[in-house]
Motif scaffolding. Sequence first.
Motif, PDB file in Angstrom:
ATOM      1  N   ALA A 131      -8.268   0.473   1.908  1.00 21.00           N
ATOM      2  CA  ALA A 131      -7.310   0.555   0.808  1.00 21.00           C
ATOM      3  C   ALA A 131      -6.964  -0.828   0.271  1.00 21.00           C
ATOM      4  CB  ALA A 131      -6.041   1.269   1.275  1.00 21.00           C
TER       5      ALA A 131
ATOM      6  N   ILE B 293      -4.708   5.947  -3.217  1.00 20.51           N
ATOM      7  CA  ILE B 293      -4.957   4.511  -3.384  1.00 20.51           C
ATOM      8  C   ILE B 293      -5.737   4.264  -4.676  1.00 20.51           C
ATOM      9  CG2 ILE B 293      -6.207   2.529  -2.449  1.00 20.51           C
ATOM     10  CD1 ILE B 293      -3.577   3.218  -1.011  1.00 20.51           C
TER      11      ILE B 293
ATOM     12  N   ILE C  82       0.862  -1.178   0.000  1.00 16.34           N
ATOM     13  CA  ILE C  82       0.000   0.000   0.000  1.00 16.34           C
ATOM     14  C   ILE C  82       0.898   1.228   0.000  1.00 16.34           C
ATOM     15  CG2 ILE C  82      -1.739   1.315   1.274  1.00 16.34           C
ATOM     16  CD1 ILE C  82      -2.867  -1.315   2.271  1.00 16.34           C
ATOM     17  N   GLN C  83       0.959   1.881  -1.143  1.00 12.92           N
ATOM     18  CA  GLN C  83       1.828   3.050  -1.313  1.00 12.92           C
ATOM     19  C   GLN C  83       3.285   2.736  -0.949  1.00 12.92           C
ATOM     20  OE1 GLN C  83       0.601   6.633  -2.337  1.00 12.92           O
ATOM     21  NE2 GLN C  83      -0.409   4.915  -3.332  1.00 12.92           N
TER      22      GLN C  83
END
Length: 245
Positions: free
Chosen positions: A75, A237, A8-9
């Motif tokens: 997310a 996201i 996630i990122q």
Amino acid sequence: MQKNATDIQGIPFYPTTIKEFVHQELKERIDEEKQTFIVTANPEIVEYARVHEDYRNMILQADYIVPDGIGIIIASKILNKPLKERVTGFDMMHEFFKMDTKRPLRVYMLGAEEEVIVAAAKKVTEMYPQIELVGYHNGFFDLEDEELAAGMAALEPDIILLGMGFPRQEKWIIKYRRKFRKGLFIGIGGSFDVLAGKLNRAPDIWIKLNLEWLYRLLQQPSRWRRMIALPLFLLRIIKQKITNP
């Protein structure tokens, strides 16, 4: 990155549940005296790490990064890599205290204001007499205080709980963990405030409705600026999903 981690990122989140994580994986590491560094990350931490490379490099040194915050769970679903559940610092803290280890669990608590940490320590000893609270100290000290870290290390705690908020708690872990022969290091933010009764944990119904963040905001309206990170995070996201479908 941990096996099967959800990216996630650029932050690898470990897919697990609190029960599995604490009572199986971490219990084994504590019994074997393996040093462990855990980051409980929410959208605010991910956003902070995005713009502060030094902090990002710190948390990427963790053995585990777990999702503390409903925004991270949302997310993961958007990205079609759903994480199992929130793994919060507050909940893990209580699970640690219930852990069935080979010997009494040795715990050190570092953080919060003096009256808060004193009250939190008293609560722990009352609720969990089976653990050994080997020490505690407030969070208002110079990060360059090597004597404090050396004194803590000499006590050989199994778990070091740091309630100083990010990035301070992670900076301390990175700076001093090598002084310790063993130990599980984890930042738990404002959990001591809740444990001491200075703040109230959201009622179960608020937690089930994923509104714990709102309950906390109502108790601490000054946090509203920090909440801006959540919509910005979710926009990134969505962009990540479009870019890498």
